[in-house]
Scaffold this motif. Structure first.
Motif, PDB file in Angstrom:
ATOM      1  N   GLU A  49     -22.999  -9.883  20.626  1.00  0.00           N
ATOM      2  CA  GLU A  49     -22.263 -11.157  20.536  1.00  0.00           C
ATOM      3  C   GLU A  49     -22.472 -11.862  19.201  1.00  0.00           C
ATOM      4  OE1 GLU A  49     -20.055 -12.004  22.965  1.00  0.00           O
ATOM      5  OE2 GLU A  49     -20.683 -10.132  23.869  1.00  0.00           O
ATOM      6  N   GLY A  50     -22.886 -11.133  18.168  1.00  0.00           N
ATOM      7  CA  GLY A  50     -23.114 -11.754  16.866  1.00  0.00           C
ATOM      8  C   GLY A  50     -21.967 -11.560  15.900  1.00  0.00           C
ATOM      9  N   LEU A  51     -21.437 -10.333  15.817  1.00  0.00           N
ATOM     10  CA  LEU A  51     -20.334 -10.052  14.894  1.00  0.00           C
ATOM     11  C   LEU A  51     -19.005 -10.384  15.549  1.00  0.00           C
ATOM     12  CD1 LEU A  51     -21.385  -6.650  13.289  1.00  0.00           C
ATOM     13  CD2 LEU A  51     -21.647  -8.948  12.361  1.00  0.00           C
ATOM     14  N   VAL A  52     -18.155 -11.077  14.798  1.00  0.00           N
ATOM     15  CA  VAL A  52     -16.874 -11.531  15.324  1.00  0.00           C
ATOM     16  C   VAL A  52     -15.785 -11.279  14.286  1.00  0.00           C
ATOM     17  CG1 VAL A  52     -15.593 -13.581  16.084  1.00  0.00           C
ATOM     18  CG2 VAL A  52     -17.986 -13.324  16.699  1.00  0.00           C
ATOM     19  N   ILE A  53     -14.649 -10.735  14.748  1.00  0.00           N
ATOM     20  CA  ILE A  53     -13.472 -10.600  13.888  1.00  0.00           C
ATOM     21  C   ILE A  53     -12.752 -11.941  13.935  1.00  0.00           C
ATOM     22  CG2 ILE A  53     -11.240  -9.481  13.582  1.00  0.00           C
ATOM     23  CD1 ILE A  53     -12.507  -6.957  14.772  1.00  0.00           C
ATOM     24  N   THR A  54     -12.672 -12.612  12.797  1.00  0.00           N
ATOM     25  CA  THR A  54     -12.042 -13.926  12.766  1.00  0.00           C
ATOM     26  C   THR A  54     -10.578 -13.863  12.339  1.00  0.00           C
ATOM     27  OG1 THR A  54     -12.844 -14.322  10.516  1.00  0.00           O
ATOM     28  CG2 THR A  54     -14.213 -15.120  12.349  1.00  0.00           C
ATOM     29  N   ASP A  55     -10.179 -12.755  11.657  1.00  0.00           N
ATOM     30  CA  ASP A  55      -8.795 -12.632  11.229  1.00  0.00           C
ATOM     31  C   ASP A  55      -8.524 -11.181  10.841  1.00  0.00           C
ATOM     32  OD1 ASP A  55      -6.201 -13.515  10.629  1.00  0.00           O
ATOM     33  OD2 ASP A  55      -6.690 -13.852   8.530  1.00  0.00           O
ATOM     34  N   PHE A  56      -7.266 -10.762  10.959  1.00  0.00           N
ATOM     35  CA  PHE A  56      -6.843  -9.463  10.435  1.00  0.00           C
ATOM     36  C   PHE A  56      -5.369  -9.523  10.108  1.00  0.00           C
ATOM     37  CE2 PHE A  56      -6.265  -9.081  15.001  1.00  0.00           C
ATOM     38  CZ  PHE A  56      -5.037  -8.456  15.140  1.00  0.00           C
ATOM     39  N   THR A  57      -4.964  -8.675   9.170  1.00  0.00           N
ATOM     40  CA  THR A  57      -3.572  -8.658   8.756  1.00  0.00           C
ATOM     41  C   THR A  57      -3.211  -7.276   8.220  1.00  0.00           C
ATOM     42  OG1 THR A  57      -1.888  -9.802   7.451  1.00  0.00           O
ATOM     43  CG2 THR A  57      -4.010  -9.463   6.398  1.00  0.00           C
ATOM     44  N   ASP A  58      -1.931  -6.984   8.165  1.00  0.00           N
ATOM     45  CA  ASP A  58      -1.443  -5.745   7.576  1.00  0.00           C
ATOM     46  C   ASP A  58      -1.010  -6.032   6.149  1.00  0.00           C
ATOM     47  OD1 ASP A  58       0.595  -7.218   9.222  1.00  0.00           O
ATOM     48  OD2 ASP A  58       1.937  -5.961   8.047  1.00  0.00           O
ATOM     49  N   VAL A  59      -1.329  -5.099   5.248  1.00  0.00           N
ATOM     50  CA  VAL A  59      -1.038  -5.261   3.828  1.00  0.00           C
ATOM     51  C   VAL A  59      -0.492  -3.939   3.299  1.00  0.00           C
ATOM     52  CG1 VAL A  59      -2.053  -5.810   1.578  1.00  0.00           C
ATOM     53  CG2 VAL A  59      -2.963  -6.886   3.619  1.00  0.00           C
ATOM     54  N   GLU A  60       0.432  -4.016   2.348  1.00  0.00           N
ATOM     55  CA  GLU A  60       0.948  -2.804   1.720  1.00  0.00           C
ATOM     56  C   GLU A  60       0.064  -2.444   0.536  1.00  0.00           C
ATOM     57  OE1 GLU A  60       5.096  -0.887   0.023  1.00  0.00           O
ATOM     58  OE2 GLU A  60       5.006  -3.020   0.468  1.00  0.00           O
ATOM     59  N   GLY A  61      -0.427  -1.213   0.520  1.00  0.00           N
ATOM     60  CA  GLY A  61      -1.247  -0.728  -0.587  1.00  0.00           C
ATOM     61  C   GLY A  61      -0.399  -0.402  -1.802  1.00  0.00           C
ATOM     62  N   ASP A  62      -1.062  -0.134  -2.925  1.00  0.00           N
ATOM     63  CA  ASP A  62      -0.359   0.180  -4.171  1.00  0.00           C
ATOM     64  C   ASP A  62       0.528   1.414  -4.043  1.00  0.00           C
ATOM     65  OD1 ASP A  62      -1.537  -1.983  -5.416  1.00  0.00           O
ATOM     66  OD2 ASP A  62      -3.206  -0.797  -6.215  1.00  0.00           O
ATOM     67  N   ASP A  63       0.121   2.364  -3.203  1.00  0.00           N
ATOM     68  CA  ASP A  63       0.886   3.598  -3.030  1.00  0.00           C
ATOM     69  C   ASP A  63       1.856   3.539  -1.851  1.00  0.00           C
ATOM     70  OD1 ASP A  63      -1.031   3.553  -1.098  1.00  0.00           O
ATOM     71  OD2 ASP A  63      -1.796   5.574  -1.481  1.00  0.00           O
ATOM     72  N   GLY A  64       2.020   2.353  -1.235  1.00  0.00           N
ATOM     73  CA  GLY A  64       2.963   2.177  -0.130  1.00  0.00           C
ATOM     74  C   GLY A  64       2.371   2.432   1.240  1.00  0.00           C
ATOM     75  N   ASP A  65       1.088   2.788   1.287  1.00  0.00           N
ATOM     76  CA  ASP A  65       0.435   3.022   2.580  1.00  0.00           C
ATOM     77  C   ASP A  65       0.045   1.702   3.227  1.00  0.00           C
ATOM     78  OD1 ASP A  65       0.674   5.723   2.330  1.00  0.00           O
ATOM     79  OD2 ASP A  65      -1.400   6.085   1.740  1.00  0.00           O
TER      80      ASP A  65
END
Length: 137
Positions: A49-65
């Protein structure tokens, strides 16, 4: 006589306008909704109960991945280690593909970090119809 004609004409107009109003309700429209998956409204707790994901998002990499950018915070009183796991689904060439990527993180108490997980899926295929689940184990 005019009264009967007026009533008949009024009834026909009411019926025609009702049909016209309903015509828009039966037509198939373009899909609506967000292009990216909805975010979890609550933080996701991890080991101890110590580590928490506070945010996440999708991003386009330089190579389109597709890249998954995740912010993790240690809300516990001691150093914690956990594994960020992202499961991503996208339609590629008409076929649904699922990929799971992970990354280990170690954080001191009160520390926050941002981690980027790389996938082999294209950002374009994900943004059109993809979904994503991120957790810490």
């Amino acid at each position: 006589m005019n009264r009967r004609r007026l009533l008949a004409t009024g009834a026909r107009l009411a019926a025609a306008s009702g049909v016209a109003a309903l015509a828009g309700c039966t037509a198939a429209g373009d899909p609506s909704g967000p292009l990216t998956p909805p975010r979890s409204p609550e933080a996701t707790a991890g080991p101890g109960e110590g580590l928490v994901i506070t945010d996440f998002t999708d991003v386009e990499g330089d190579d389109g991945d597709l890249l998954v950018r995740v912010t993790v915070e240690n809300r516990g009183g001691e150093e914690r280690t956990g594994t960020i796991v992202a499961t991503v689904t996208a339609t590629v060439d008409g076929e649904e593909r699922e990929e799971t990527v992970s990354r280990d993180v170690t954080l001191a108490p009160g520390e926050r970090t941002e981690a980027t997980l790389e996938t082999s899926l294209s950002f374009e295929s994900f943004s059109g119809s993809g979904s994503m689940r991120v957790e810490i184990v």
